[in-house]
Design a protein around this motif. Structure first.
Motif, PDB file in Angstrom:
ATOM      1  N   THR A   1      14.163   0.404  34.295  1.00  0.00           N
ATOM      2  CA  THR A   1      13.613  -0.081  35.355  1.00  0.00           C
ATOM      3  C   THR A   1      13.435   0.658  36.507  1.00  0.00           C
ATOM      4  N   LEU A   2      14.449   1.606  36.898  1.00  0.00           N
ATOM      5  CA  LEU A   2      14.415   2.639  37.927  1.00  0.00           C
ATOM      6  C   LEU A   2      13.300   3.488  37.570  1.00  0.00           C
ATOM      7  N   ALA A   3      13.166   3.827  36.156  1.00  0.00           N
ATOM      8  CA  ALA A   3      12.481   4.875  35.915  1.00  0.00           C
ATOM      9  C   ALA A   3      10.992   4.347  36.095  1.00  0.00           C
ATOM     10  N   VAL A   4      10.763   3.135  35.786  1.00  0.00           N
ATOM     11  CA  VAL A   4       9.258   2.715  35.971  1.00  0.00           C
ATOM     12  C   VAL A   4       9.131   2.578  37.529  1.00  0.00           C
ATOM     13  N   ILE A   5       9.938   1.943  38.201  1.00  0.00           N
ATOM     14  CA  ILE A   5       9.601   1.825  39.785  1.00  0.00           C
ATOM     15  C   ILE A   5       9.459   3.531  40.185  1.00  0.00           C
ATOM     16  N   GLY A   6      10.169   4.433  39.713  1.00  0.00           N
ATOM     17  CA  GLY A   6      10.098   5.928  40.085  1.00  0.00           C
ATOM     18  C   GLY A   6       8.458   6.110  39.681  1.00  0.00           C
ATOM     19  N   ILE A   7       8.116   5.928  38.572  1.00  0.00           N
ATOM     20  CA  ILE A   7       6.641   6.161  38.236  1.00  0.00           C
ATOM     21  C   ILE A   7       5.663   5.642  39.367  1.00  0.00           C
ATOM     22  N   ILE A   8       5.720   4.376  39.620  1.00  0.00           N
ATOM     23  CA  ILE A   8       4.759   3.770  40.511  1.00  0.00           C
ATOM     24  C   ILE A   8       5.058   4.347  41.774  1.00  0.00           C
ATOM     25  N   TYR A   9       6.235   4.116  42.156  1.00  0.00           N
ATOM     26  CA  TYR A   9       6.452   4.505  43.649  1.00  0.00           C
ATOM     27  C   TYR A   9       5.951   6.044  43.944  1.00  0.00           C
ATOM     28  N   GLY A  10       6.488   6.952  43.055  1.00  0.00           N
ATOM     29  CA  GLY A  10       6.085   8.300  43.093  1.00  0.00           C
ATOM     30  C   GLY A  10       4.906   8.641  43.217  1.00  0.00           C
ATOM     31  N   ALA A  11       4.098   7.779  42.654  1.00  0.00           N
ATOM     32  CA  ALA A  11       2.640   7.974  42.526  1.00  0.00           C
ATOM     33  C   ALA A  11       2.075   7.511  43.820  1.00  0.00           C
ATOM     34  N   LEU A  12       2.495   6.308  44.312  1.00  0.00           N
ATOM     35  CA  LEU A  12       1.810   5.781  45.380  1.00  0.00           C
ATOM     36  C   LEU A  12       2.032   6.493  46.468  1.00  0.00           C
ATOM     37  N   VAL A  13       3.367   6.870  46.756  1.00  0.00           N
ATOM     38  CA  VAL A  13       3.803   8.046  47.887  1.00  0.00           C
ATOM     39  C   VAL A  13       3.245   9.081  47.599  1.00  0.00           C
ATOM     40  N   ALA A  14       2.882   9.809  46.549  1.00  0.00           N
ATOM     41  CA  ALA A  14       2.214  11.158  46.345  1.00  0.00           C
ATOM     42  C   ALA A  14       0.618  10.857  46.987  1.00  0.00           C
ATOM     43  N   THR A  15       0.080   9.648  46.720  1.00  0.00           N
ATOM     44  CA  THR A  15      -1.249   9.520  47.371  1.00  0.00           C
ATOM     45  C   THR A  15      -1.338   9.773  48.627  1.00  0.00           C
ATOM     46  N   MET A  16      -0.440   9.069  49.423  1.00  0.00           N
ATOM     47  CA  MET A  16      -0.287   9.174  50.825  1.00  0.00           C
ATOM     48  C   MET A  16      -0.156  10.447  51.674  1.00  0.00           C
ATOM     49  N   GLN A  17       0.345  11.618  50.762  1.00  0.00           N
ATOM     50  CA  GLN A  17       0.903  12.685  51.188  1.00  0.00           C
ATOM     51  C   GLN A  17      -0.104  13.525  52.075  1.00  0.00           C
ATOM     52  N   THR A  18       0.100  14.004  53.057  1.00  0.00           N
ATOM     53  CA  THR A  18      -0.670  15.085  53.934  1.00  0.00           C
ATOM     54  C   THR A  18      -0.514  16.397  53.637  1.00  0.00           C
ATOM     55  N   ASP A  19       0.675  16.628  53.134  1.00  0.00           N
ATOM     56  CA  ASP A  19       1.105  18.049  52.829  1.00  0.00           C
ATOM     57  C   ASP A  19       0.959  18.263  51.231  1.00  0.00           C
ATOM     58  N   LEU A  20       0.291  19.409  50.753  1.00  0.00           N
ATOM     59  CA  LEU A  20      -0.014  19.654  49.207  1.00  0.00           C
ATOM     60  C   LEU A  20       1.586  19.587  48.570  1.00  0.00           C
ATOM     61  N   LYS A  21       2.440  20.487  49.339  1.00  0.00           N
ATOM     62  CA  LYS A  21       3.623  20.621  48.269  1.00  0.00           C
ATOM     63  C   LYS A  21       4.601  19.550  48.324  1.00  0.00           C
ATOM     64  N   ARG A  22       4.301  18.642  49.411  1.00  0.00           N
ATOM     65  CA  ARG A  22       5.191  17.417  49.290  1.00  0.00           C
ATOM     66  C   ARG A  22       4.299  16.342  48.369  1.00  0.00           C
ATOM     67  N   LEU A  23       3.107  16.618  48.135  1.00  0.00           N
ATOM     68  CA  LEU A  23       2.305  15.643  47.016  1.00  0.00           C
ATOM     69  C   LEU A  23       2.968  16.327  45.593  1.00  0.00           C
ATOM     70  N   VAL A  24       3.218  17.330  45.385  1.00  0.00           N
ATOM     71  CA  VAL A  24       3.382  17.685  44.043  1.00  0.00           C
ATOM     72  C   VAL A  24       4.903  17.356  44.079  1.00  0.00           C
ATOM     73  N   ALA A  25       5.931  17.442  44.839  1.00  0.00           N
ATOM     74  CA  ALA A  25       6.904  17.112  44.825  1.00  0.00           C
ATOM     75  C   ALA A  25       7.268  15.593  44.498  1.00  0.00           C
ATOM     76  N   TYR A  26       6.462  14.655  45.179  1.00  0.00           N
ATOM     77  CA  TYR A  26       6.445  13.438  44.975  1.00  0.00           C
ATOM     78  C   TYR A  26       5.865  12.912  43.365  1.00  0.00           C
ATOM     79  N   SER A  27       5.054  13.832  42.888  1.00  0.00           N
ATOM     80  CA  SER A  27       4.283  13.714  41.521  1.00  0.00           C
ATOM     81  C   SER A  27       5.484  13.901  40.448  1.00  0.00           C
TER      82      SER A  27
END
Lengths: 504, 529
Positions: free
Chosen positions: B291-317
């Motif tokens: 469950t945590l893994a799936v939350i991570g998949i969705i949450y990581g992707a959503l937060v990555a979408t919102m990033q303004t910093d390219l490196k942070r985007l890759v980090a959330y991915s």
């Protein structure tokens, strides 16, 4: 046989060889005092330092001699039951010898720079060291008290030696008053134990309690009170919370080499006495004192770590971190097992070297206004080897693997887990993770490149002068920390063989 | 133990050398005299590459059909406590070792630390040695030592060569990880102490895993402590917050190693020390972790979408991708675990390459803000090309490596965790969203004046990226050589779980002819006995 007050006093037969460490230290101290008093100005400046160094080395060698002697012919009681000659006493003898040698090496340049009188310093150091060794080998509470007082009185004066600094005087005064206070507690505890067991001899007290049935001791509260008072007295000495208030001020105000000696030899002597009294003599009553020590350990850890985190002065920070380390050692002591005791001994030995090394580096960067952390910025850039050594000491205190500090922490946690005191093991480890921040702050500062742009600026430290003696001491302590971290087996065996025995 | 010693110490102990070569290199680099700092990187690269060559040699001589540990080497270390230097490699760790062997020399040779190169190189080599150690250790104490030691060089790299909020990021990174491993150390000691037998205590992984002498409840507690430590390292939501900070503030080389090697310690630890040591507890806790893994998949992707910093985007991915790995591991099917292990390598390659590319952009434009970048494709077409391939690999385009890993994970977990898989599959689509959108904003459009002057990749930079692209395409087209070597070890691990818990792997979706009926019953009885 000499008649004294109508009674016949039989002088005990004394095994002088077994007393060699104490005698060497005392003799050297007296030699320094006499020669420097007689020759006064004509006494060369190096004289007292060299004598103290030779004495420290002599104690070290005699300690090894005694170690093999004990291994061959077994531990024994000497001076008619006043002192024990066992692996435990010898381990602390060696530890004190190392601390003396390190302190002399580090203090050499310090005394010269601060224009302090070296003969007095060295004589007091040797006397304090004698007291520490007596404490570790005493098997009678009164003898133990004598050791404690010799150690303390030496340290009171050494803390005040830098009399030009106001902080030093304040620190010494605080140390003296609180120390005297704790000695009184300790004495009162001795009286209580004497009252309930009929002797100040530890072996006698143990035997008495071992054949205890409730009919004999009709006042168990007196014994409990005795335990409590002895514990308070010793908790003062090892700076366990809530008896720690003197430590930060004293460590900060004292000359850095003296602070190092306090955090190593003096703390070790306090723990030696604690182990002798509680683990050996009152081991039967473990269920009475162990939970108290456990709670004391956690409180000490929390307060030590939290207070260390908010300090800005490096000496004060290390003082609070030293309080936290007393908490870890207490975790080993409270286990009340041979493993726990061996773990505490291992911890004391490895921590002593780390803290001596840390204060040795601190004493290189001495400033009139203390040692604020930003004075150490860029140290690793200016003096890479010293910076690396300080990093090793700090990582060791943080408990990072491949340093002696990790093995030490591992052993005390293992002792707690083996006794199934889960809460203590978990609490100690979680606090240690928070404690890492203390050391990371310093490491970050010393590795900061001068001129680097980040959120906090600071004037980079001027490259400190590293006298050869200090450098030698620092590198030696660093080598020890790393070697024990990589191949700890020898020190583990040493600590295991030094678990105290009590001889009647 | 005696059997291990007999198989271990004969001849050339390649695994010991893997750890020793970079460690010696670090010491050598540290003693390069002042004024000759220019020697640090070549010398360090040579040592690192030597270790890389050893790892490739290991790959060549590895017996792919053997499910057990190979090239074991055992030496007594702390005899009093039953601790030994015990290293070995199997299909699960093999490719992580090779990845560690190859990525360090590339990073050392190809990426400029922008600062004093001597300590940088020395810490990198320490990091390489410790990473090898963590992937190879088969003794709980030894593993813990390496697992903790990797923190120190990484801390130094972030603190010494990072960006302007590096102090905060480095401290957070260190303390988060150390808090997790604090609990793990207590659990390690507890496991060892409670499974002590008449023969004394041992920290040997194989002995403890085969003995399985812990009470069910105790094992569950111990697993939970291990899982917390690994979850922080992976990182799983909600203990992931150190990762974006650490990645953003780390120097490019540090980010690459952090993503490619260090995060893998968490997922690798779950497989090696979670599943193997506590089979019953892993099955028990699997729903939580999945469950945590799936939350991570969705949450990581959503937060990555919102990033303004390219490196942070890759980090959330990374958070999202590592969620896939955990999903695959706790599917408890051969396909899922294989996919998880392959995806560890894939994530190392593609996210490593993404961080390198972001680093190159930053070197040129001195900003990582997506809004300040525009139309780089016109100015730097080769860079845009590399970015496209790497990004598509990360998105999971068929034909590139990311697809193979994610596909295997989804297939493998669909059999045992249907609804989790359905949600996770949506994460694949989100990955396409945030990465393609980022690409569009950074590379498309007409560049303004500043962006138009962006220099294209130099030959050195192309050479750095070439091996990554080669791996991306190779694994994407022909993953069989990897999977063949992973499969025996994975299969034996799942059998181990079946032997020690009430879990049974689902029937393969293959029409089985009738005669195997009796065999099946035989295997069932054997499994339960």
């Amino acid at each position: 046989m000499i008649p004294v007050l109508g009674q016949v006093f039989t002088a005990p037969s004394i095994d002088w060889w077994a007393l060699a460490p104490q005698l060497i230290l005392l003799g050297a101290a007296l030699l320094i005092l006499v020669v420097s008093a007689l020759l006064a100005e004509r006494c060369p400046a190096w004289f007292s330092g060299v004598v103290a160094l030779v004495a420290g080395a002599g104690v070290f060698v005699s300690g090894f001699y005694l170690w093999y002697d004990i291994r061959d012919s077994g531990p024994r009681s000497i001076v008619s039951g006043a002192l024990s000659l066992d692996g435990f006493a010898v381990l602390f003898t060696l530890l004190v010898a190392v601390a003396v040698v390190m302190t002399v090496l580090v203090a050499d340049a310090y005394l010269e720079r601060e224009h302090m009188d070296s003969p007095e310093f060295h004589a007091l150091l040797l006397l304090a060291a004698t007291g520490a060794i007596v404490m570790a080998s005493a098997s009678d509470l009164i003898v133990l008290f004598l050791g404690l007082e010799s150690l303390s009185i030496g340290l009171y004066v050494m803390a005040a030696m830098q009399f030009r600094r106001e902080e030093a005087q304040e620190a010494a005064m605080k140390y003296f008053i609180l120390g005297a206070f704790s000695s009184a507690f300790f004495l009162y505890g001795i009286a209580m134990v004497y009252g309930s067991t009929g002797s100040t001899g530890l072996a006698h007290a143990r035997d008495y309690l071992n054949r205890l049935d409730t009919a004999i001791v009709d006042q168990p509260w007196m014994l409990m009170l005795g335990f409590a008072l002895l514990l308070v007295g010793l908790a003062f000495k090892v700076a366990a919370v809530p008896f720690h208030f003197w430590a930060p001020d004293v460590y900060q105000g004292s000359p850095a080499p003296v602070s190092g000696f306090m955090a190593s030899a003096a703390k070790a002597a306090g723990f030696a006495a604690m182990l002798r009294i509680f683990f050996v003599a009152f081991g039967q009553s473990r269920t009475d004192w162990s939970p108290v020590l456990g709670v004391l350990a956690v409180v000490t850890l929390v307060v030590g770590v939290v207070m260390a985190i908010i300090q800005t002065d490096l000496k004060r920070m290390i003082a609070f971190s030293s309080i936290a380390h007393a908490g870890y050692i207490l975790v080993g002591v409270q286990a009340g097992t041979s493993e726990g005791t061996a773990a505490a001994l291992f911890y004391l030995f490895s921590y002593s070297l780390m803290v001596l090394g840390t204060f040795a580096v601190i004493s290189l960067v001495q400033w009139q206004d203390g040692q604020p952390l930003d004075r150490f910025e860029g140290l690793a850039d200016r003096r890479p080897l010293i910076g690396f050594a300080l990093t090793v000491f700090l990582l060791g205190q943080a408990g990072v693997p491949l340093t002696s500090g990790f093995i030490a922490k591992f052993l005390v946690i293992k002792a707690a887990v083996d006794e199934r005191t889960w809460w203590l093991a978990i609490a100690a480890m979680v606090i240690s993770a928070a404690g890492a921040y203390i050391y990371l702050r310093v490491i970050f500062a010393i590795w900061r490149r001068p001129g680097a742009v980040d959120e906090e600026g600071g004037e980079p430290v001027a490259a400190p002068v590293v006298p050869p003696a200090s450098g030698f001491a620092i590198l030696g302590a660093m080598a020890f920390t790393l070697v024990v971290g990589f191949v700890p087996q020898f020190l583990i065996e040493f600590a295991r063989d030094a678990v105290p025995v009590l001889l009647g | 133990m005696s059997i291990l010693a007999a198989t271990g110490d004969a001849g050339f102990a390649i695994l010991n050398w893997l750890i020793l070569v970079p460690a010696v290199g670090a010491v050598v680099v540290a003693f390069i005299p002042r004024g000759r700092e220019d020697l640090a990187r070549p010398v360090g690269t040579a040592f690192s590459a030597a270790a890389g060559a050893l790892s490739v040699y290991l790959l060549a001589v590895f017996d792919g059909s053997d499910p057990g540990f190979q090239f074991e080497s055992t030496r007594s270390w702390i005899a009093d406590l039953g601790i030994s230097w015990h290293v070995g490699v199997d299909g699960i760790s093999l490719f992580l070792v090779v990845l560690t062997g190859l990525i360090f020399p590339i990073v050392l040779a190809g990426l400029d630390p922008h600062g004093d190169p001597k300590p940088y190189t020395a810490w990198m080599l320490v990091l390489q040695a410790a990473s090898f150690g963590a992937f190879l250790a088969l003794d709980l104490f030894l593993f813990f030592v390496f697992f903790e030691v990797v923190l120190v060089p990484m801390y130094m790299l972030i603190a010494g060569w990072g960006y302007d909020r590096r102090r905060y990021a480095a401290n957070k990174f260190f303390i988060y990880t150390m808090a997790g491993s604090a609990l793990m150390l207590v659990a390690i000691i507890a496991v060892v102490s409670l499974s002590a037998s008449d023969g004394g205590i041992t920290f040997d992984l194989n002995t403890l895993a085969e003995r399985q002498s812990l009470a069910t409840n105790t094992a569950r507690w111990a697993f939970a402590a291990f899982a917390v430590a690994f979850a922080i390292k992976i990182p799983l939501v909600p203990v992931h917050t150190w990762l974006p900070d650490a990645h953003t503030q780390a120097p490019t080389g540090g980010s690459v190693i952090l993503a490619a090697v260090m995060l893998k310690l968490g997922t690798y630890g779950l497989v090696r020390f979670g599943l193997y040591l506590f089979p019953e507890a892993s099955v028990y806790f699997a729903p939580v972790l999945v469950t945590l893994a799936v939350i991570g998949i969705i949450y990581g992707a959503l937060v990555a979408t919102m990033q303004t910093d390219l490196k942070r985007l890759v980090a959330y991915s990374s958070v999202a991708h590592m969620g896939f790995v955990v999903l695959g591991i706790f599917a408890f099917t051969v396909t899922g675990l294989e996919g998880g292990i392959l995806q560890m390598v894939n994530h190392g390659v593609s996210t490593g390459a993404l961080f390198i590319l972001v680093g190159f952009i930053y070197e040129r434009r001195h900003t990582r803000r997506i809004s300040e970048l525009k139309g780089l494709q016109k100015a730097a077409p080769v860079m845009a090309g590399f970015f496209t391939v790497v990004m598509l690999s990360s998105v999971g385009l068929p034909g590139l490596n990311g697809f193979v890993g994610e596909f295997l994970i989804l297939i493998g977990s669909f059999a045992t965790r249907r609804w989790w898989t359905v949600v996770a599959a949506a994460g694949v689509i989100l990955a396409a969203l945030y990465l393609l959108w980022a690409y569009q904003r950074v590379f498309h459009g007409a560049p303004d004046e500043v962006n138009a002057e962006t220099r294209d990749l130099l030959t050195r930079e192309k050479l750095v990226l070439a091996p990554f692209v080669a791996a991306i395409v190779f694994i994407g087209v022909y993953p069989a050589p990897l999977l063949d070597r992973v499969e025996p070890a994975v299969d034996s691990l799942i059998t181990h779980i079946e032997d020690n818990s009430n879990y049974r792997r689902p029937d393969q979706p293959v029409v089985v002819p009738a005669p195997t009926q009796s065999e099946d019953t035989g295997a069932e009885t054997g499994g339960e006995g």
